[in-house]
Design a protein around this motif. Structure first.
Motif, mmCIF file in Angstrom:
data_model
loop_
_atom_site.group_PDB
_atom_site.id
_atom_site.type_symbol
_atom_site.label_atom_id
_atom_site.label_comp_id
_atom_site.label_asym_id
_atom_site.label_seq_id
_atom_site.Cartn_x
_atom_site.Cartn_y
_atom_site.Cartn_z
ATOM 1 N N LEU A 2 2.726 -12.150 -3.862
ATOM 2 C CA LEU A 2 2.607 -12.488 -2.462
ATOM 3 C C LEU A 2 1.153 -12.553 -2.028
ATOM 4 N N GLU A 3 0.860 -13.498 -1.128
ATOM 5 C CA GLU A 3 -0.485 -13.586 -0.571
ATOM 6 C C GLU A 3 -0.741 -12.352 0.296
ATOM 7 N N PRO A 4 -1.952 -11.791 0.228
ATOM 8 C CA PRO A 4 -2.239 -10.590 1.029
ATOM 9 C C PRO A 4 -2.206 -10.890 2.522
ATOM 10 N N LEU A 5 -1.669 -9.961 3.277
ATOM 11 C CA LEU A 5 -1.641 -10.081 4.724
ATOM 12 C C LEU A 5 -2.777 -9.310 5.388
ATOM 13 N N VAL A 6 -3.272 -8.274 4.699
ATOM 14 C CA VAL A 6 -4.332 -7.439 5.265
ATOM 15 C C VAL A 6 -5.435 -7.214 4.236
ATOM 16 N N THR A 7 -6.668 -7.446 4.662
ATOM 17 C CA THR A 7 -7.843 -7.086 3.866
ATOM 18 C C THR A 7 -8.299 -5.707 4.317
ATOM 19 N N ILE A 8 -8.451 -4.799 3.360
ATOM 20 C CA ILE A 8 -8.858 -3.425 3.689
ATOM 21 C C ILE A 8 -10.147 -3.092 2.949
ATOM 22 N N ALA A 9 -11.180 -2.738 3.696
ATOM 23 C CA ALA A 9 -12.424 -2.247 3.107
ATOM 24 C C ALA A 9 -12.392 -0.727 3.110
ATOM 25 N N VAL A 10 -12.783 -0.125 1.982
ATOM 26 C CA VAL A 10 -12.818 1.333 1.871
ATOM 27 C C VAL A 10 -14.248 1.751 1.552
ATOM 28 N N PRO A 11 -15.058 2.083 2.573
ATOM 29 C CA PRO A 11 -16.414 2.566 2.315
ATOM 30 C C PRO A 11 -16.368 4.027 1.880
ATOM 31 N N LEU A 19 -10.860 10.497 -1.951
ATOM 32 C CA LEU A 19 -10.688 9.069 -2.206
ATOM 33 C C LEU A 19 -9.326 8.725 -2.800
ATOM 34 N N ASP A 20 -8.840 9.540 -3.707
ATOM 35 C CA ASP A 20 -7.547 9.253 -4.328
ATOM 36 C C ASP A 20 -6.429 9.236 -3.287
ATOM 37 N N ASP A 21 -6.446 10.195 -2.357
ATOM 38 C CA ASP A 21 -5.429 10.233 -1.300
ATOM 39 C C ASP A 21 -5.497 8.984 -0.436
ATOM 40 N N ALA A 22 -6.711 8.563 -0.110
ATOM 41 C CA ALA A 22 -6.877 7.373 0.737
ATOM 42 C C ALA A 22 -6.299 6.138 0.056
ATOM 43 N N LEU A 23 -6.641 5.933 -1.205
ATOM 44 C CA LEU A 23 -6.150 4.757 -1.923
ATOM 45 C C LEU A 23 -4.637 4.828 -2.139
ATOM 46 N N ALA A 24 -4.131 6.005 -2.469
ATOM 47 C CA ALA A 24 -2.681 6.154 -2.643
ATOM 48 C C ALA A 24 -1.943 5.783 -1.357
ATOM 49 N N SER A 25 -2.496 6.187 -0.212
ATOM 50 C CA SER A 25 -1.824 5.896 1.057
ATOM 51 C C SER A 25 -1.809 4.398 1.349
ATOM 52 N N ILE A 26 -2.820 3.682 0.878
ATOM 53 C CA ILE A 26 -2.859 2.229 1.073
ATOM 54 C C ILE A 26 -1.785 1.550 0.231
ATOM 55 N N PHE A 27 -1.723 1.919 -1.026
ATOM 56 C CA PHE A 27 -0.821 1.213 -1.934
ATOM 57 C C PHE A 27 0.633 1.656 -1.798
ATOM 58 N N LEU A 28 0.881 2.642 -0.948
ATOM 59 C CA LEU A 28 2.256 3.005 -0.609
ATOM 60 C C LEU A 28 2.766 2.206 0.587
ATOM 61 N N GLN A 29 1.893 1.421 1.214
ATOM 62 C CA GLN A 29 2.317 0.603 2.352
ATOM 63 C C GLN A 29 3.259 -0.502 1.870
ATOM 64 N N GLU A 30 4.069 -1.011 2.788
ATOM 65 C CA GLU A 30 5.136 -1.939 2.419
ATOM 66 C C GLU A 30 4.758 -3.390 2.656
ATOM 67 N N ILE A 31 3.480 -3.697 2.616
ATOM 68 C CA ILE A 31 3.014 -5.067 2.821
ATOM 69 C C ILE A 31 1.960 -5.402 1.769
ATOM 70 N N PRO A 32 1.800 -6.691 1.435
ATOM 71 C CA PRO A 32 0.777 -7.074 0.458
ATOM 72 C C PRO A 32 -0.624 -6.942 1.046
ATOM 73 N N VAL A 33 -1.494 -6.253 0.334
ATOM 74 C CA VAL A 33 -2.866 -6.016 0.792
ATOM 75 C C VAL A 33 -3.854 -6.399 -0.298
ATOM 76 N N GLU A 34 -5.090 -6.632 0.103
ATOM 77 C CA GLU A 34 -6.199 -6.766 -0.840
ATOM 78 C C GLU A 34 -7.227 -5.715 -0.447
ATOM 79 N N VAL A 35 -7.637 -4.906 -1.413
ATOM 80 C CA VAL A 35 -8.447 -3.725 -1.133
ATOM 81 C C VAL A 35 -9.774 -3.810 -1.875
#
Length: 249
Positions: A2-11, A19-35
């Motif tokens: 699927l094409e990503p719906l949200v671009t997420i920058a993680v500074p 950092l691991d918790d932050a990334l895990a929380s992103i990839f548990l979301q139910e929508i396609p993202v690009e990080v």
């Protein structure tokens, strides 16, 4: 795929413990993202954490940069999704939180961005309390930042219209962004649901650089609102000096 719906920058910089918790929380979301992870050249185990997630990331780098704001802009610019946000490496999304924001923003095409509620996690005690968030109102925004950054999603078109965050700011680039979105494109939409967690710890910039925080915030209010409410002048001594003294004991 699927094409990503949200671009997420993680500074991130030297925050491998979060950092691991932050990334895990992103990839548990139910929508396609690009990080995109933008690490400022950390000397801790951050790169090891990033490599564990590398297969899911759209891109990453670890090198000295021009600061948090510049890193956020860099990450968003690399993406193509129609909605954008950033998640600091010590914060995280609640399950389903990003989807709630996306659904609400799609319902309100007139809004440049949507924001929800977030919990503040005090790392030292493990206690949670709600971040102060309110429905959008210019007068209230001039009194305090009523928008919680990790609980916010912005249209890419709106982000690009205002040229992203002001990279010259170190403390209140989010507060400045909310003002510019409002002044140029209209009120941000409020979603009355909890969608994210903001982590408060000893290394948080708002704890270690209170004086800079207040100076930048007051300048932003004066720039976009025209006058600075008395509240800021009364609160500054307490936040800058008294809290710093109490923290030592």
């Amino acid at each position: 795929m699927l094409e990503p719906l949200v671009t997420i920058a993680v500074p991130s910089f030297n925050q491998s413990q979060f950092l691991d918790d932050a990334l895990a929380s992103i990839f548990l979301q139910e929508i396609p993202v690009e990080v995109f992870v933008l690490d400022g050249g950390s000397s801790d185990a951050s790169v090891d954490v990033i490599r564990q997630w590398e297969h899911k990331l759209a891109g990453w780098r670890s090198a000295p940069d021009e600061g948090q704001g510049a890193a956020i802009n860099e990450g968003i610019a690399q993406g193509v999704a129609p909605y954008v946000c950033w998640l600091n490496s010590d914060d995280r999304f609640l399950p389903g939180g990003l989807k709630k924001l996306l659904t609400e923003l799609e319902k309100h095409p007139e809004a440049p961005a949507v924001y929800g509620r977030s919990w503040n996690l005090v790392e030292k005690s493990g206690n949670y309390y709600p971040v102060w968030v309110e429905p959008f109102n210019e007068r209230r925004l001039a009194l305090r930042c009523i928008i919680s950054q990790p609980a916010t999603l912005v249209r890419r078109s709106a982000w690009e219209f205002v040229d992203g965050v002001d990279a010259s700011l170190h403390m209140v680039m989010d507060y400045d962004l909310w003002w510019r979105l409002f002044k140029n494109l209209g009120p941000l939409y409020f979603l009355d649901e909890f969608v994210a967690i903001n982590r408060e710890h000893a290394g948080t910039k708002t704890n270690t650089q209170r004086r800079t925080h207040y100076q930048e915030a007051i300048n932003v209010i004066r720039k976009y609102h025209g006058s600075v409410p008395l509240k800021w002048w009364l609160a500054q001594p307490y936040a800058v000096w008294f809290k710093s003294i109490v923290a030592k004991f």
